[in-house]
Motif scaffolding. Sequence first.
Motif, PDB file in Angstrom:
ATOM      1  N   VAL A 126      -0.274   9.339   1.544  1.00  8.78           N
ATOM      2  CA  VAL A 126      -0.917  10.208   1.591  1.00  8.78           C
ATOM      3  C   VAL A 126      -2.336  10.227   2.454  1.00  8.78           C
ATOM      4  O   VAL A 126      -2.469  11.267   2.999  1.00  8.78           O
ATOM      5  CB  VAL A 126      -1.687  10.390   0.090  1.00  8.78           C
ATOM      6  CG1 VAL A 126      -2.878  11.572  -0.161  1.00  8.78           C
ATOM      7  CG2 VAL A 126      -0.644  10.857  -1.026  1.00  8.78           C
ATOM      8  N   ARG A 127      -2.880   9.142   2.671  1.00 11.57           N
ATOM      9  CA  ARG A 127      -4.020   8.946   3.540  1.00 11.57           C
ATOM     10  C   ARG A 127      -3.638   8.709   4.765  1.00 11.57           C
ATOM     11  O   ARG A 127      -4.347   8.748   5.712  1.00 11.57           O
ATOM     12  CB  ARG A 127      -5.036   7.763   2.871  1.00 11.57           C
ATOM     13  CG  ARG A 127      -5.508   8.351   1.827  1.00 11.57           C
ATOM     14  CD  ARG A 127      -6.558   7.547   1.359  1.00 11.57           C
ATOM     15  NE  ARG A 127      -7.885   7.929   2.152  1.00 11.57           N
ATOM     16  CZ  ARG A 127      -8.458   7.096   2.742  1.00 11.57           C
ATOM     17  NH1 ARG A 127      -8.213   5.827   3.041  1.00 11.57           N
ATOM     18  NH2 ARG A 127      -9.433   7.491   3.598  1.00 11.57           N
ATOM     19  N   GLN A 128      -2.200   8.574   5.193  1.00 12.91           N
ATOM     20  CA  GLN A 128      -1.883   8.209   6.598  1.00 12.91           C
ATOM     21  C   GLN A 128      -2.578   7.022   6.944  1.00 12.91           C
ATOM     22  O   GLN A 128      -2.940   6.910   8.086  1.00 12.91           O
ATOM     23  CB  GLN A 128      -1.797   9.214   7.325  1.00 12.91           C
ATOM     24  CG  GLN A 128      -1.310  10.395   6.828  1.00 12.91           C
ATOM     25  CD  GLN A 128      -1.278  11.472   7.865  1.00 12.91           C
ATOM     26  OE1 GLN A 128      -1.937  11.654   8.711  1.00 12.91           O
ATOM     27  NE2 GLN A 128      -0.360  12.750   7.691  1.00 12.91           N
ATOM     28  N   THR A 129      -2.574   5.742   6.278  1.00 15.48           N
ATOM     29  CA  THR A 129      -3.125   4.519   6.602  1.00 15.48           C
ATOM     30  C   THR A 129      -1.922   3.513   6.167  1.00 15.48           C
ATOM     31  O   THR A 129      -0.958   3.952   5.557  1.00 15.48           O
ATOM     32  CB  THR A 129      -4.228   4.125   6.059  1.00 15.48           C
ATOM     33  OG1 THR A 129      -4.296   4.250   4.531  1.00 15.48           O
ATOM     34  CG2 THR A 129      -5.672   5.360   6.272  1.00 15.48           C
ATOM     35  N   LYS A 130      -2.200   2.178   6.594  1.00 11.92           N
ATOM     36  CA  LYS A 130      -1.530   1.210   5.881  1.00 11.92           C
ATOM     37  C   LYS A 130      -1.785   0.697   4.710  1.00 11.92           C
ATOM     38  O   LYS A 130      -2.952   0.973   4.018  1.00 11.92           O
ATOM     39  CB  LYS A 130      -1.673   0.092   7.014  1.00 11.92           C
ATOM     40  CG  LYS A 130      -1.180   0.398   8.506  1.00 11.92           C
ATOM     41  CD  LYS A 130      -1.336  -0.889   9.316  1.00 11.92           C
ATOM     42  CE  LYS A 130      -0.902  -0.422  10.630  1.00 11.92           C
ATOM     43  NZ  LYS A 130      -0.464  -1.661  11.524  1.00 11.92           N
ATOM     44  N   GLU A 131      -0.784   0.209   3.896  1.00 15.92           N
ATOM     45  CA  GLU A 131      -0.814  -0.288   2.534  1.00 15.92           C
ATOM     46  C   GLU A 131      -1.899  -1.220   2.421  1.00 15.92           C
ATOM     47  O   GLU A 131      -2.727  -1.692   1.438  1.00 15.92           O
ATOM     48  CB  GLU A 131       0.433  -0.523   2.094  1.00 15.92           C
ATOM     49  CG  GLU A 131       0.532  -0.839   0.703  1.00 15.92           C
ATOM     50  CD  GLU A 131       1.928  -1.110   0.006  1.00 15.92           C
ATOM     51  OE1 GLU A 131       1.820  -1.963  -0.970  1.00 15.92           O
ATOM     52  OE2 GLU A 131       2.786  -0.772   0.725  1.00 15.92           O
TER      53      GLU A 131
END
Length: 175
Positions: A126-131
């Motif tokens: 959703v945030r377009q980041t890495k886990e």
Amino acid sequence: MKDLVIIGLLALIICFKLFDISSDIQLGIPQWHIAQEAMLLVLTVIGAMYLSYDLIRRSREVKALAKRLEHADKKIDNMSTQMRSARQEYSQAVSQQFETWGFTKSEQQVAFLLLKGLSFKEIAEVRQTKEKTVRQQASTIYGKAAVDGRHTFCAWFMEDFIQEHNQDLAANEAA
């Protein structure tokens, strides 16, 4: 509508039967035949009366149900308005608590998504980041909130509601 058609047909049959009986009497037809037709006429009148009564009763029931449905719809609309208002107030209270804990804007976003029940992987998507970034932010969130994990973090916001509910249950049991 079909009930009205049936009642109309029965009324027509009654009229024809009355005409037939009066013709039979004038023609001197045997009494047993006139009695048989009179019995059919009586049964037809009883059936027509029953159908008319039932139609009126069902019509009233439908009108009453329509009123109850309209009333229920209004209640649901009011509840929906109340729920939207309560959700907005609760969201504002949660935001204020996040600010009290000193969460950054990105931590607030992650914290809201944690409260909504999203997994770290889903939050990352959703945030377009890495886990890994989400996990680190979650760890920071838990530290600032002084809780030991996701479940305790979520429970922190539900505790007051559960506590009130438990008090209500205890009050009801005591009464």
